[in-house]
Design a protein around this motif. Sequence first.
Motif, PDB file in Angstrom:
ATOM      1  N   ALA A  80      -0.686   9.632  17.531  1.00  0.00           N
ATOM      2  CA  ALA A  80      -1.334   8.364  17.215  1.00  0.00           C
ATOM      3  C   ALA A  80      -0.287   7.289  16.906  1.00  0.00           C
ATOM      4  O   ALA A  80      -0.434   6.134  17.320  1.00  0.00           O
ATOM      5  N   MET A  83       1.156   6.089  20.093  1.00  0.00           N
ATOM      6  CA  MET A  83       0.190   5.250  20.806  1.00  0.00           C
ATOM      7  C   MET A  83       0.084   3.881  20.157  1.00  0.00           C
ATOM      8  O   MET A  83      -0.067   2.868  20.839  1.00  0.00           O
ATOM      9  N   MET A  84       0.191   3.833  18.829  1.00  0.00           N
ATOM     10  CA  MET A  84       0.156   2.539  18.161  1.00  0.00           C
ATOM     11  C   MET A  84       1.370   1.711  18.541  1.00  0.00           C
ATOM     12  O   MET A  84       1.305   0.487  18.648  1.00  0.00           O
ATOM     13  N   ILE A  86       2.825   1.845  21.459  1.00  0.00           N
ATOM     14  CA  ILE A  86       2.558   1.346  22.808  1.00  0.00           C
ATOM     15  C   ILE A  86       1.568   0.192  22.750  1.00  0.00           C
ATOM     16  O   ILE A  86       1.751  -0.846  23.381  1.00  0.00           O
ATOM     17  N   ALA A  87       0.515   0.383  21.942  1.00  0.00           N
ATOM     18  CA  ALA A  87      -0.551  -0.609  21.909  1.00  0.00           C
ATOM     19  C   ALA A  87      -0.065  -1.910  21.275  1.00  0.00           C
ATOM     20  O   ALA A  87      -0.424  -2.997  21.718  1.00  0.00           O
ATOM     21  N   ARG A  88       0.766  -1.778  20.273  1.00  0.00           N
ATOM     22  CA  ARG A  88       1.268  -2.950  19.550  1.00  0.00           C
ATOM     23  C   ARG A  88       0.132  -3.752  18.931  1.00  0.00           C
ATOM     24  O   ARG A  88      -0.059  -3.754  17.748  1.00  0.00           O
ATOM     25  N   PHE A 187       6.294   8.195  29.839  1.00  0.00           N
ATOM     26  CA  PHE A 187       5.862   8.233  28.447  1.00  0.00           C
ATOM     27  C   PHE A 187       6.391   9.483  27.738  1.00  0.00           C
ATOM     28  O   PHE A 187       6.941   9.413  26.649  1.00  0.00           O
TER      29      PHE A 187
END
Lengths: 281, 277
Positions: A80, A83-84, A86-88, A187
């Motif tokens: 997680a 992923m955070m 990546i998401a920004r 990734f």
Amino acid sequence: MHRLYLVPTLLINVVIIFVPAALTIALAFCRWDGIGMPVFVGLANFRQLMADRVFWMALGNNVIWTAIFLTVPIAMGLLAATMMLIARRGSAFFQVIYFLPMVIATAITARVWQGMIYSPLTGIAGLVTRAGFPVPNPLTQPATALYGIAVVDLWHWWGFLCVIFFAALRQVPQEQIEAARIEGASFWQMLRYVLLPGIRPTITLMMIMTIIWSFLVFDFVYILTQGGPAFSSEVLSTLAYRSAFYDLAVGKAAAVAVVISLFGLATTAVYIRLQAKEFDQ
Amino acid sequence: MRLIESRTTFVLTYTALAILLLITLFPIALLVLNSLKPATQIVQSPLSWPEVYRWDNFVRAWNDARFGTTMLNSALLAALTIVLVCSTGSLTAYVLARCKIKSWKIVTFYLLATTTAPIQLFLFPLYFGFAKLGLINNVFAVSLIYTAIYSPFAVMLLRTYFLAVPKELEEAALIDGATHWQVFSKVMLPIVSPGILTVALIIGLYSWNEFLIATTFLQRTDRLTAVVSFFLLSGQYTSDWGEIMAAALIIVTPVIVLFVALQRRFIEGMAGGSVKG
């Protein structure tokens, strides 16, 4: 002059923790009901524990617990957190929500899961059962009780790790990430060769703390099952608590507490060794 | 900067994050939803929307859990612990940050060691000792226990704040004729007050939520904390889950409001304290 400033903290700490801890270690070699005079019995308490089926069950459950918490929440947290990264956008929001269960009292979290999710009468499990897919209450089955509790603790805990890992990931030097990106890393390659090595100290520390905390787990077990059914979810800390306050076998409880502490001590020693090795390199 | 270019990765990422979000919020949503429902409707389905809003769940929860008394006990316990931890902890943190005394490593190591000790290692002699001294059901005695348990964390966190204060500031005050105590209370404390506020919030949260020690040391009905009285309510006195969830919501609401309003302080304090420790 300055040293006097240490006195209040140390005095409280010594009176509340150090002296009683020393007494506990002494009591582990005594028989005591909490009222009369303690009687020295040597290693009898430990010998009794060795022969006690419940003690081994509790110890085994602590080991299972450690194995679960070393893998599932750390993997969830790492995934997680990446992923955070990546998401920004929105990461601050996700972070707050994931962390939220940590600020809710364990007694309340436990009751919500017990009544609203696991209960065959008032919970989701009951709803699903009535819809034709029988789901037994995990807390009342000896085979699943421990895992039922672990799920509740996982829900409450993983977000904390996620936030810590996210904070660490943001410290990984931008140049390294940029370089890997220019070289066309996927990734998983990014995760494997740049991000994870970058936050290895944090992961190690969290794993060490996880082992220590896994041997201290008490609240959720005590509230959800009290170690039952038939001791199937008993852990060392609930065993110690019950021995002392329900059976008034304080000597036995003290012996269990000493065993728990030994695991913590061993883990800390390993950690210090690891740190020293890292220092040498 | 974006880590990954591909659009699919981006969509997958947000989907996964959203699923985790739902998993996190689902039990909390059940808590809120069912606190408003009559028990009979919860038995039919915990997911349904309330047919009638049973606001009296909250009234019954308040009375049955005796929140008038128990919330006051919890608040008093939290306040006492905050005062004790902040005052003793800031003194210790200041010394550990400033003085080059040889023993500081031993003190730090000792404090850290006590944080990894199981509560059961000191609980039993402490309980029977307190019982002999008549300190069971004494809120102040319990706040002393909390202080012992939480102050290592507070000291480590506050120490980083003291370390950030330039030495020159202190030296200047000393040259101007201030005593050591004045330097600490008039110069240092105001500068590190954000750190003290963070510590106060987190210590308040921990003592408000604490279960094991509160349930062991505060047993008389008029001395229970709110959390323990909730635990007893849901375990023995009622099987009306509407009322139980209402009681839960009453305890959780002030915590969540504070957390959302001051999230950065909470997260930095709780996550940072354990990482740097």
